[in-house]
Design a protein around this motif. Structure first.
Motif, PDB file in Angstrom:
ATOM      1  N   VAL A  48       0.878  -1.166  -0.150  1.00  0.00           N
ATOM      2  CA  VAL A  48      -0.245   0.279  -0.427  1.00  0.00           C
ATOM      3  C   VAL A  48       0.916   1.147   0.272  1.00  0.00           C
ATOM      4  CG1 VAL A  48      -1.716   1.337   0.915  1.00  0.00           C
ATOM      5  CG2 VAL A  48      -1.896  -1.111   1.632  1.00  0.00           C
TER       6      VAL A  48
ATOM      7  N   ALA B 158       7.888  10.743  13.175  1.00  0.00           N
ATOM      8  CA  ALA B 158       6.509  11.332  12.123  1.00  0.00           C
ATOM      9  C   ALA B 158       5.260  12.083  13.276  1.00  0.00           C
ATOM     10  CB  ALA B 158       6.007  10.367  11.457  1.00  0.00           C
TER      11      ALA B 158
ATOM     12  N   MET C 113       2.950   3.462  20.561  1.00  0.00           N
ATOM     13  CA  MET C 113       3.114   2.159  19.974  1.00  0.00           C
ATOM     14  C   MET C 113       2.363   1.912  18.797  1.00  0.00           C
ATOM     15  SD  MET C 113       4.744   0.817  22.412  1.00  0.00           S
ATOM     16  CE  MET C 113       4.348  -0.900  22.751  1.00  0.00           C
TER      17      MET C 113
HETATM   18  C1  LIG Z   1      -0.832   4.286  14.847  1.00  0.00           C
HETATM   19  C2  LIG Z   1      -0.484   3.915  13.421  1.00  0.00           C
HETATM   20  C3  LIG Z   1       0.889   4.921  13.488  1.00  0.00           C
HETATM   21  C4  LIG Z   1       1.295   4.293  11.954  1.00  0.00           C
HETATM   22  N1  LIG Z   1       2.145   6.110  11.171  1.00  0.00           N
HETATM   23  C5  LIG Z   1       2.621   5.880  10.188  1.00  0.00           C
HETATM   24  C6  LIG Z   1       3.804   6.707   9.710  1.00  0.00           C
HETATM   25  O1  LIG Z   1       2.944   8.218  10.388  1.00  0.00           O
HETATM   26  N2  LIG Z   1       4.355   6.851   9.068  1.00  0.00           N
HETATM   27  C7  LIG Z   1       4.487   5.536   8.239  1.00  0.00           C
HETATM   28  O2  LIG Z   1       4.950   5.490   7.272  1.00  0.00           O
HETATM   29  N3  LIG Z   1       3.843   4.517   8.596  1.00  0.00           N
HETATM   30  C8  LIG Z   1       2.928   4.938  10.151  1.00  0.00           C
HETATM   31  N4  LIG Z   1       3.019   3.559  10.486  1.00  0.00           N
HETATM   32  C9  LIG Z   1       3.105   2.344   9.544  1.00  0.00           C
HETATM   33  C10 LIG Z   1       2.456   2.056   8.183  1.00  0.00           C
HETATM   34  O3  LIG Z   1       0.799   1.719   8.847  1.00  0.00           O
HETATM   35  C11 LIG Z   1       2.748   0.544   7.809  1.00  0.00           C
HETATM   36  O4  LIG Z   1       4.226   0.688   7.528  1.00  0.00           O
HETATM   37  C12 LIG Z   1       1.889   0.146   6.830  1.00  0.00           C
HETATM   38  O5  LIG Z   1       0.600  -0.449   7.443  1.00  0.00           O
HETATM   39  C13 LIG Z   1       2.706  -0.464   5.320  1.00  0.00           C
HETATM   40  O6  LIG Z   1       1.709  -1.257   4.384  1.00  0.00           O
HETATM   41  P1  LIG Z   1       2.661  -1.485   3.599  1.00  0.00           P
HETATM   42  O7  LIG Z   1       0.844  -2.647   2.493  1.00  0.00           O
HETATM   43  O8  LIG Z   1       2.655  -1.024   2.732  1.00  0.00           O
HETATM   44  O9  LIG Z   1       2.799  -2.951   3.894  1.00  0.00           O
HETATM   45  P2  LIG Z   1       3.056  -4.114   4.320  1.00  0.00           P
HETATM   46  O10 LIG Z   1       3.040  -5.230   2.313  1.00  0.00           O
HETATM   47  O11 LIG Z   1       2.000  -4.774   5.082  1.00  0.00           O
HETATM   48  O12 LIG Z   1       4.314  -4.562   4.849  1.00  0.00           O
HETATM   49  C14 LIG Z   1       5.890  -4.206   4.631  1.00  0.00           C
HETATM   50  C15 LIG Z   1       7.051  -5.103   5.170  1.00  0.00           C
HETATM   51  O13 LIG Z   1       6.678  -3.848   6.360  1.00  0.00           O
HETATM   52  C16 LIG Z   1       6.509  -4.523   7.949  1.00  0.00           C
HETATM   53  N5  LIG Z   1       5.250  -3.693   8.543  1.00  0.00           N
HETATM   54  C17 LIG Z   1       4.259  -3.419   8.035  1.00  0.00           C
HETATM   55  N6  LIG Z   1       3.284  -2.893   9.085  1.00  0.00           N
HETATM   56  C18 LIG Z   1       4.034  -2.295   9.738  1.00  0.00           C
HETATM   57  C19 LIG Z   1       4.452  -2.069  11.427  1.00  0.00           C
HETATM   58  N7  LIG Z   1       2.574  -1.212  11.962  1.00  0.00           N
HETATM   59  N8  LIG Z   1       5.361  -0.819  11.852  1.00  0.00           N
HETATM   60  C20 LIG Z   1       6.275  -2.062  11.233  1.00  0.00           C
HETATM   61  N9  LIG Z   1       6.095  -2.739  10.600  1.00  0.00           N
HETATM   62  C21 LIG Z   1       5.422  -3.027   9.932  1.00  0.00           C
HETATM   63  C22 LIG Z   1       5.521  -5.597   7.550  1.00  0.00           C
HETATM   64  O14 LIG Z   1       6.010  -6.357   8.221  1.00  0.00           O
HETATM   65  C23 LIG Z   1       6.055  -5.683   6.088  1.00  0.00           C
HETATM   66  O15 LIG Z   1       7.982  -6.719   6.305  1.00  0.00           O
HETATM   67  C24 LIG Z   1       2.052   3.438  11.738  1.00  0.00           C
HETATM   68  C25 LIG Z   1       1.446   2.152  12.184  1.00  0.00           C
HETATM   69  C26 LIG Z   1       0.593   2.146  13.548  1.00  0.00           C
HETATM   70  C27 LIG Z   1      -0.335   1.448  13.570  1.00  0.00           C
END
Ligand SMILES: Cc1cc2nc3c(=O)[nH]c(=O)nc-3n(C[C@H](O)[C@H](O)[C@H](O)COP(=O)(O)OP(=O)(O)OC[C@H]3O[C@@H](n4cnc5c(N)ncnc54)[C@H](O)[C@@H]3O)c2cc1C
Ligand code: FES
Length: 277
Positions: free
Chosen positions: A79, A122, A235
């Motif tokens: 995403v 962020a 968190m």
């Molecule tokens: C409350 C909250 C606030 C957030 N704020 C931000 C923000 O301001 N900016 C930002 O860039 N991201 C933020 N995140 C993280 C963001 O939501 C994830 O990076 C995103 O959901 C990944 O989606 P994707 O489909 O691109 O990756 P996916 O294809 O789902 O995953 C790709 C890789 O990223 C890892 N991943 C997925 N989700 C997370 C996560 N929550 N934390 C760590 N690693 C993860 C997976 O394990 C995998 O290795 C936040 C998460 C939460 C829960």
């Protein structure tokens, strides 16, 4: 607003911060909805790229900005990579804001210490902007940011400007191969906790970033005399519903989407750092 139903927002701008980090500037298509939208620093929105998926992202703008809502995003997967290609004029869906934000009322009159790692900055950047816009209401501001590589530091100009402000200390560290262009520290930012100048009897610390980094910062702050009730952490866990129903973000007795993402350390200390939680 129905918390399940994403509302249409226009992409006003997609700002490239680094090759893998971008800021999406969004505005509700419906003017009344934009005017009515309120959030607290530390809260997050669910952003929905139609046909691809929905993700939680923190809000980085100042709550006083009524016209746009900013989100700074690292491309890590399906995403986030697809969203990085959005252009001005495109549309996505937005639900929110959700969760508990930072305890800014509780911070009034206190020294504010912000410890962040990686893109963990962020959610606290909105706090920095909040404090700076209302400078007389707070004590000293200590901004501590750790990155892996010097190139990972976004908003470098802003850090340089913040360190010129009165009663403001900026401590930056890069842990891998900082070059001559990196005028700050090399190593982990948590090794520099002793250099932060604040009154532990009247201070509040807010942290965000990798849990190992937050764990390493907690002990030195408590040793300095900071009360554990004045230590707050943001968190992250995978999320789906964002309203405390699906259980994806469960953390012990709490749901991070609802009781968090910001928690007082005292509330989660028995779980924090435990494997499997
Ligand atoms: C409350 C909250 C606030 C957030 N704020 C931000 C923000 O301001 N900016 C930002 O860039 N991201 C933020 N995140 C993280 C963001 O939501 C994830 O990076 C995103 O959901 C990944 O989606 P994707 O489909 O691109 O990756 P996916 O294809 O789902 O995953 C790709 C890789 O990223 C890892 N991943 C997925 N989700 C997370 C996560 N929550 N934390 C760590 N690693 C993860 C997976 O394990 C995998 O290795 C936040 C998460 C939460 C829960
Ligand atoms: S995301 Fe569903 S309970 Fe938190």
């Amino acid at each position: 607003m129905n918390p399940y139903e994403p509302q249409v927002v226009d992409v006003i701008q997609n700002i490239e911060e680094t090759p893998t980090i971008y800021t999406l500037r969004l505005r509700f298509r419906d003017k009344a909805r934009q005017q009515a939208y309120r959030f607290a620093p530390g809260q997050f929105n669910m952003l929905y790229l139609y046909g691809v998926g929905e993700i939680p992202i923190s809000i980085v703008s100042d709550p006083a900005d009524e016209f746009v809502i900013d989100h700074t995003i690292r491309s890590v997967g399906r995403v986030t990579k697809a969203m990085s290609k959005l252009k001005a004029g495109d549309q996505i869906g937005l639900r929110g804001p959700f969760g508990r934000g930072w305890p800014l009322q509780h911070a009034l009159g206190k020294d504010v210490i912000l410890v962040t790692g990686g893109l963990g900055c962020a959610p606290v950047v909105s706090v920095i902007r909040y404090v700076i816009r209302r400078r007389d209401l707070f004590g000293r501001l200590v901004i501590m940011q750790g990155v892996k590589h010097a190139d990972d530091l976004i908003w470098r100009d802003q850090y340089e400007q913040w360190e010129t402000l009165h009663d403001t200390q900026v401590i930056l560290a890069a842990s891998e191969q900082p070059s001559a262009q990196w005028p700050w520290h090399s190593g982990h930012v948590t090794d520099l906790m002793h250099t932060a100048v604040f009154n532990p009897n009247n201070a509040i610390a807010m942290m965000c970033g990798p849990e190992a980094m937050m764990n390493a910062a907690i002990d030195p702050l408590l040793r300095e005399g900071l009360n554990e009730h004045d230590l707050w952490l943001s968190m992250e866990r995978n999320m789906h519903c964002a309203i405390g129903l699906c259980g994806h973000c469960q953390y012990g007795a709490n749901f991070i989407c609802k009781q968090g993402p910001v928690f007082p350390f005292a509330e989660i200390k028995t779980l924090f750092g435990e494997k499997g939680f």
